[in-house]
Scaffold this motif. Sequence first.
Motif, PDB file in Angstrom:
ATOM      1  N   ALA A  40      17.728 -17.557   2.343  1.00 29.36           N
ATOM      2  CA  ALA A  40      18.063 -18.663   3.237  1.00 29.36           C
ATOM      3  C   ALA A  40      19.384 -19.294   2.817  1.00 29.36           C
ATOM      4  O   ALA A  40      19.646 -19.482   1.631  1.00 29.36           O
ATOM      5  N   LYS A  41      20.222 -19.601   3.791  1.00 32.22           N
ATOM      6  CA  LYS A  41      21.532 -20.206   3.530  1.00 32.22           C
ATOM      7  C   LYS A  41      21.481 -21.684   3.871  1.00 32.22           C
ATOM      8  O   LYS A  41      20.699 -22.113   4.704  1.00 32.22           O
ATOM      9  N   ARG A  42      22.316 -22.439   3.236  1.00 36.71           N
ATOM     10  CA  ARG A  42      22.383 -23.882   3.440  1.00 36.71           C
ATOM     11  C   ARG A  42      23.825 -24.306   3.653  1.00 36.71           C
ATOM     12  O   ARG A  42      24.741 -23.682   3.160  1.00 36.71           O
ATOM     13  N   LEU A  43      23.999 -25.402   4.349  1.00 39.70           N
ATOM     14  CA  LEU A  43      25.294 -26.059   4.474  1.00 39.70           C
ATOM     15  C   LEU A  43      25.084 -27.501   4.062  1.00 39.70           C
ATOM     16  O   LEU A  43      24.394 -28.258   4.740  1.00 39.70           O
ATOM     17  N   GLU A  44      25.635 -27.853   2.926  1.00 36.38           N
ATOM     18  CA  GLU A  44      25.487 -29.205   2.404  1.00 36.38           C
ATOM     19  C   GLU A  44      26.843 -29.903   2.486  1.00 36.38           C
ATOM     20  O   GLU A  44      27.848 -29.343   2.077  1.00 36.38           O
ATOM     21  N   PHE A  45      26.868 -31.116   3.016  1.00 33.77           N
ATOM     22  CA  PHE A  45      28.132 -31.837   3.116  1.00 33.77           C
ATOM     23  C   PHE A  45      28.006 -33.341   2.907  1.00 33.77           C
ATOM     24  O   PHE A  45      29.015 -34.015   2.740  1.00 33.77           O
ATOM     25  N   GLU A  46      26.818 -33.886   2.889  1.00 30.25           N
ATOM     26  CA  GLU A  46      26.663 -35.333   2.821  1.00 30.25           C
ATOM     27  C   GLU A  46      27.261 -35.929   1.547  1.00 30.25           C
ATOM     28  O   GLU A  46      28.004 -36.901   1.602  1.00 30.25           O
ATOM     29  N   GLN A  47      26.949 -35.337   0.391  1.00 31.01           N
ATOM     30  CA  GLN A  47      27.461 -35.870  -0.870  1.00 31.01           C
ATOM     31  C   GLN A  47      28.979 -35.739  -0.934  1.00 31.01           C
ATOM     32  O   GLN A  47      29.673 -36.664  -1.342  1.00 31.01           O
ATOM     33  N   ASP A  48      29.500 -34.583  -0.501  1.00 28.48           N
ATOM     34  CA  ASP A  48      30.954 -34.381  -0.488  1.00 28.48           C
ATOM     35  C   ASP A  48      31.630 -35.347   0.473  1.00 28.48           C
ATOM     36  O   ASP A  48      32.730 -35.836   0.208  1.00 28.48           O
ATOM     37  N   LEU A  49      30.980 -35.642   1.591  1.00 28.10           N
ATOM     38  CA  LEU A  49      31.531 -36.588   2.556  1.00 28.10           C
ATOM     39  C   LEU A  49      31.584 -37.983   1.956  1.00 28.10           C
ATOM     40  O   LEU A  49      32.583 -38.690   2.107  1.00 28.10           O
ATOM     41  N   GLN A  50      30.522 -38.389   1.278  1.00 28.81           N
ATOM     42  CA  GLN A  50      30.519 -39.698   0.612  1.00 28.81           C
ATOM     43  C   GLN A  50      31.658 -39.792  -0.397  1.00 28.81           C
ATOM     44  O   GLN A  50      32.347 -40.804  -0.485  1.00 28.81           O
ATOM     45  N   THR A  51      31.857 -38.715  -1.157  1.00 27.82           N
ATOM     46  CA  THR A  51      32.930 -38.686  -2.149  1.00 27.82           C
ATOM     47  C   THR A  51      34.291 -38.751  -1.462  1.00 27.82           C
ATOM     48  O   THR A  51      35.173 -39.484  -1.894  1.00 27.82           O
ATOM     49  N   ALA A  52      34.468 -37.974  -0.384  1.00 27.04           N
ATOM     50  CA  ALA A  52      35.745 -37.953   0.326  1.00 27.04           C
ATOM     51  C   ALA A  52      36.071 -39.307   0.940  1.00 27.04           C
ATOM     52  O   ALA A  52      37.237 -39.688   1.038  1.00 27.04           O
ATOM     53  N   LEU A  53      35.052 -40.038   1.345  1.00 29.71           N
ATOM     54  CA  LEU A  53      35.261 -41.358   1.926  1.00 29.71           C
ATOM     55  C   LEU A  53      35.329 -42.451   0.866  1.00 29.71           C
ATOM     56  O   LEU A  53      35.517 -43.620   1.194  1.00 29.71           O
ATOM     57  N   ALA A  54      35.143 -42.063  -0.388  1.00 26.62           N
ATOM     58  CA  ALA A  54      35.142 -43.002  -1.515  1.00 26.62           C
ATOM     59  C   ALA A  54      34.053 -44.053  -1.343  1.00 26.62           C
ATOM     60  O   ALA A  54      34.250 -45.233  -1.552  1.00 26.62           O
ATOM     61  N   LEU A  55      32.869 -43.601  -0.940  1.00 25.54           N
ATOM     62  CA  LEU A  55      31.727 -44.494  -0.765  1.00 25.54           C
ATOM     63  C   LEU A  55      30.629 -44.118  -1.741  1.00 25.54           C
ATOM     64  O   LEU A  55      30.497 -42.957  -2.113  1.00 25.54           O
ATOM     65  N   ASP A  56      29.837 -45.096  -2.138  1.00 23.13           N
ATOM     66  CA  ASP A  56      28.662 -44.763  -2.920  1.00 23.13           C
ATOM     67  C   ASP A  56      27.532 -44.420  -1.952  1.00 23.13           C
ATOM     68  O   ASP A  56      27.697 -44.461  -0.741  1.00 23.13           O
ATOM     69  N   MET A  57      26.362 -44.094  -2.451  1.00 19.71           N
ATOM     70  CA  MET A  57      25.261 -43.659  -1.595  1.00 19.71           C
ATOM     71  C   MET A  57      24.711 -44.785  -0.718  1.00 19.71           C
ATOM     72  O   MET A  57      23.973 -44.555   0.208  1.00 19.71           O
ATOM     73  N   LYS A  58      25.089 -46.031  -1.007  1.00 23.01           N
ATOM     74  CA  LYS A  58      24.647 -47.149  -0.184  1.00 23.01           C
ATOM     75  C   LYS A  58      25.690 -47.506   0.866  1.00 23.01           C
ATOM     76  O   LYS A  58      25.554 -48.493   1.563  1.00 23.01           O
ATOM     77  N   GLY A  59      26.773 -46.706   0.957  1.00 18.78           N
ATOM     78  CA  GLY A  59      27.794 -46.942   1.959  1.00 18.78           C
ATOM     79  C   GLY A  59      28.843 -47.960   1.562  1.00 18.78           C
ATOM     80  O   GLY A  59      29.643 -48.389   2.377  1.00 18.78           O
ATOM     81  N   LYS A  60      28.846 -48.360   0.284  1.00 16.89           N
ATOM     82  CA  LYS A  60      29.831 -49.341  -0.165  1.00 16.89           C
ATOM     83  C   LYS A  60      31.020 -48.614  -0.790  1.00 16.89           C
ATOM     84  O   LYS A  60      30.870 -47.581  -1.423  1.00 16.89           O
ATOM     85  N   VAL A  61      32.205 -49.190  -0.606  1.00 23.10           N
ATOM     86  CA  VAL A  61      33.407 -48.598  -1.168  1.00 23.10           C
ATOM     87  C   VAL A  61      33.336 -48.660  -2.689  1.00 23.10           C
ATOM     88  O   VAL A  61      32.972 -49.690  -3.266  1.00 23.10           O
ATOM     89  N   THR A  62      33.657 -47.559  -3.338  1.00 18.80           N
ATOM     90  CA  THR A  62      33.672 -47.531  -4.796  1.00 18.80           C
ATOM     91  C   THR A  62      35.114 -47.527  -5.279  1.00 18.80           C
ATOM     92  O   THR A  62      35.950 -46.814  -4.751  1.00 18.80           O
TER      93      THR A  62
END
Length: 136
Positions: A40-62
């Motif tokens: 099975a293949k996966r496409l994961e992007f949520e964590q990378d997107l948070q990092t690219a947007l410079a946000l923490d997991m709660k949506g706050k700017v880090t």
Amino acid sequence: MRSLFDGHIELQEKVLDLRLQRQNLVMSNVANVNTPQYKAKRLEFEQDLQTALALDMKGKVTRTNDAHMPATFDESTFKGTGGKEFKPRYVHGEDSVDLDKEMTVMAKNAMLYNALTEVISKNFTGMQKIISEGGK
């Protein structure tokens, strides 16, 4: 002059594209449920997107320093990470793709896709209302 969208429409477009790619990949996994030794293949992007947007997991700017501003997100260079599950199970006579897991991923992804399209639709509806009432 500032744009009406301030780059958010491009970000939403990229997220919708990634969700569509994920849906296609999950459908491919489901289609290969009876293929021997298919992983099975996966496409994961949520964590990378948070990092690219410079946000923490709660949506706050880090920030590491109060004087630093987060970098501007460039949707043209951002991509999800495709991968295969680390250790697929090989049991003679059983599928290597977990159908329940794939259907769960597909349902969650579809709900998130639909939620984002609803948000985009509401933004345009609000803009249309402002434009139509602005001439009165």
